[in-house]
Write an enzyme that holds these catalytic residues in place. Structure first.
Site, PDB file in Angstrom:
ATOM      1  CD  GLU A  51      -9.270  10.327   4.874  1.00 39.38           C
ATOM      2  OE1 GLU A  51      -8.596   9.753   5.758  1.00 39.38           O
ATOM      3  OE2 GLU A  51      -8.772  10.732   3.803  1.00 39.38           O
ATOM      4  CB  THR A  91      -4.399   2.574   3.355  1.00 36.29           C
ATOM      5  OG1 THR A  91      -3.678   3.362   2.414  1.00 36.29           O
ATOM      6  CG2 THR A  91      -5.626   3.341   3.842  1.00 36.29           C
ATOM      7  CD  GLU A  97       1.426   8.184   1.147  1.00 32.99           C
ATOM      8  OE1 GLU A  97       0.296   8.019   1.654  1.00 32.99           O
ATOM      9  OE2 GLU A  97       2.101   9.235   1.311  1.00 32.99           O
ATOM     10  CG  ASP A 136      -3.930   6.042  -3.106  1.00 35.72           C
ATOM     11  OD1 ASP A 136      -5.164   5.941  -3.023  1.00 35.72           O
ATOM     12  OD2 ASP A 136      -3.292   6.902  -2.475  1.00 35.72           O
ATOM     13  CD  GLU A 174       0.045  16.388  -1.657  1.00 35.63           C
ATOM     14  OE1 GLU A 174       0.787  15.386  -1.643  1.00 35.63           O
ATOM     15  OE2 GLU A 174      -1.049  16.431  -1.072  1.00 35.63           O
TER      16      GLU A 174
END
Length: 629
Positions: free
Chosen positions: A178, A535, A433, A319, A412
């Site tokens: 992160e 991302t 997304e 991902d 989710e």
């Protein structure tokens, strides 16, 4: 077309949902779509065989009964162009841009007024909380969004504020993943966009600058995590003390393979190869762990390279690994990364893809382990568009879009056989997304169908999540109860992708018609387009990487020439000194080469005699170098 129901028509589950037919194909129907009198027992049990399911008598009858309604209520609006024109009219596009701007500033100002300097806003209680390391994270994440929305003044103010207030020398345990995508990525993007924002930049920009130094400082705090036998990083690092001795060696796949964009950018801009080297080593180590059928699992032990969780898919925990193989290949023009992705893509299609959905399978056997769709998987159609697979991307996008229309957001986890949410995974934290994929596909095709998702997203988020202090995550998409959190990615990604979808003339969409000059000699073309989003949706300009690395390469080439030319002179001098018995006791003579070996740093001696100036040395060697050489 609006979905009628609660919250002023947003996202109530329908009697015949757009997933009902798909659910039948996969072996089950939502409870509300089953014929009365035969509850639950009329479900198909085709075990993911579309043909057998279709031939099953009950499924066959349901297919005939619902096909017309399904097309009229859901699929036709999605794939038709009946209302497409109105969404592409300049007035309509401008109207949505204004609404999205209003959404941004409602959230942004709420953060400043109620949560700063904490990482994130808690919108229901109108206060803040630290979540990822106490970096005022929302400010870093939102910085480039300010510029994309056209607010140069606030960009400049916040960029200056961050330089004065953010300190990475703190005793904080931070997520390596992160911190990289949000902090390092956000600062790199802001650095590369700072000139466009009207900030005064240093001489030599973009190869130097205060925001670049902040990004480098943050990234160096992460390097201890990569000191493992495999080169794959730990998931957490203490910014002051490094990796805790009791830190777990188990981390997710994305936590290993999501560094090449930020770290290679750092290396190319600063000239320090350590960042790109550790990112590449981690990627190659992960590549070696794939199964015999070409898949990777979900969590791995970074010490032993043993897979701890062996579910293979494209969603949570995996991902962005695939995302960075593609984007890294594009940004760095790297064939190795593209080949890696292509091999994975073959296995993903062979073992996880069913009727344009992607399931979770056992990485060694390919058997289905979780027939669910995860909201994080919705980036995949956008990624497919980057490699030119538009048809497959569009079909998968429409599958995901039907789930959005069912609930007004993506839960989710969504059970494909059941056509409904999975227990304890019903939330929607305003993730970007699906909006991201819609932006990419609209950009690739010009098909206004994808703008419909953008419009639906604006309507849904405004009517479900807007509260007095910002926008709240949705705790449960079934009844739209809210959670007391506004993730920083809402401003970094969700708002940004929405806005870019409705702003075709934004500078990030530049196709080379405009540019600016920069670089150490002012001869690099920058800002001409081709931005790569990390991302966390922080755009990186590939041209800057080549501008700085070109300059560094030329300097190294000159350095190597000088080194090779000075070695004979140095050797001859040493022989003469040995013959005369006179040696410099300090170990430093006047004949010392002015060239440094690669990676060497010159240390000033206590006493030394003057060396020849650079130009003088070149003249002695009979070499002539011009600025353009």
């Amino acid at each position: 077309m609006k979905t009628l129901g609660r919250k002023e028509g947003i996202g109530t589950r329908q009697t015949v949902s757009s997933t009902s037919l798909c659910a039948c194909v996969f072996g089950a129907l939502p409870a509300s779509a089953e014929p009365k009198g035969n509850p639950r027992i009329n479900r198909c049990s085709c075990k993911f065989s579309p043909l057998l399911c279709f031939l099953h008598s009950r499924c066959f009858m349901l297919t005939l009964l619902f096909s017309t309604v399904l097309c009229a209520a859901h699929l036709c609006p999605v794939i038709s162009h009946v209302k497409g024109k109105e969404f592409t009219e300049p007035e309509s596009m401008a109207r949505y841009r204004d609404r999205i701007k209003s959404m941004f500033y409602h959230a942004y100002n709420s953060y400043l007024e109620n949560a700063y300097p904490y990482d994130e806003l808690r919108p229901l209680t109108c206060d803040g909380q630290d979540t990822w390391g106490s970096f005022s994270l929302t400010l870093i994440d939102a910085l480039d969004t300010l510029l994309i929305l056209g607010n140069h003044t606030e960009f400049q103010r916040v960029a200056t504020l961050l330089q004065d207030t953010v300190d990475f020398d703190t005793d904080v345990n931070a997520s390596v993943f992160e911190t990289n995508i949000r902090v390092v990525g956000g600062l790199l993007s802001a650095h590369l966009l700072s000139k466009h924002a009207g900030m005064e930049v240093e001489e030599g920009w973009p190869c130097s600058g205060p925001l670049l130094r902040m990004a480098e400082d943050a990234a160096r705090k992460l390097l201890p995590a990569f000191q493992t036998p495999t080169g794959m990083p730990y998931g957490t690092v203490n910014l002051l003390r490094g990796v805790n001795p009791t830190e777990t060696p188990v981390t997710c796949t994305a936590g290993v393979g999501t560094f090449i964009l930020e770290f290679s950018t750092l290396s190319r801009l600063t000239g320090d190869a350590v960042f790109e080297n550790v990112a590449r080593k981690a990627l190659r180590s992960l590549w070696k762990t794939r199964s015999d059928i070409g898949l990777v699992g979900n969590h791995i032990d970074v010490i032993t390279s043993k897979w701890v969780a062996q579910d293979a898919g494209i969603g949570a925990g995996v991902d962005s690994y695939f995302e960075y193989l593609v984007k890294g290949a594009i940004m760095l023009q790297d064939e190795e990364l593209l080949n890696m992705f292509n091999e994975f893509d073959k296995s993903i299609r062979n073992y996880t893809k069913f009727d344009d959905w992607y399931l979770w399978v056992q990485m060694h056997k390919g058997t289905v382990s979780m027939p669910v769709f995860q909201s994080l998987e919705a980036f995949w159609p956008g990624l497919q568009s980057l490699i030119g697979d538009i048809n497959s991307a569009t079909r998968t996008f429409h599958n995901y879009y039907t789930v959005w229309r069912q609930f007004g957001g993506l839960p989710e986890f969504y059970s494909i056989p059941q056509g409904y949410t999975v227990d304890k995974r019903e939330g929607y934290p305003l993730r970007p997304e699906l909006i991201e994929s819609a932006m990419y596909l609209y950009k690739a095709t010009g098909d206004s169908t994808f703008l419909q998702l953008g419009r639906d997203a604006v309507e849904s988020i405004e009517k479900i999540s807007r509260v007095k202090c910002g926008f709240a995550s949705v705790k449960d998409v079934r009844d739209h109860k809210l959670d007391n959190r506004m993730e920083s990615f809402f401003l970094a990604e969700t708002i940004k992708y929405l806005y870019l979808m409705f702003d075709p003339d934004n500078f990030l969409h530049n196709s080379g018609t405009t540019f600016e000059l920069g670089g150490p000699r002012g001869d690099c073309i920058l800002g001409a387009g081709g931005y790569i989003f990390n991302t966390e949706a922080h755009p990186l300009d590939p041209a800057a990487l080549y501008c700085c690395s070109k300059d560094k390469d030329e300097r190294k080439e000159i350095q190597d020439i000088l080194l090779s030319l000075s070695e004979p002179l140095k050797s001859h001098t040493a022989e003469s000194e040995d013959a005369s018995g006179e040696n410099d006791p300090s170990g430093i003579g006047c004949s010392e080469s002015i060239a440094l070996t690669p990676g060497e740093r010159r240390k000033a001696p206590v006493l030394s005699c003057p060396t020849q100036p650079f130009s003088g040395r070149l003249s002695v060697m009979g070499q002539v170098f011009s600025d353009s050489t």
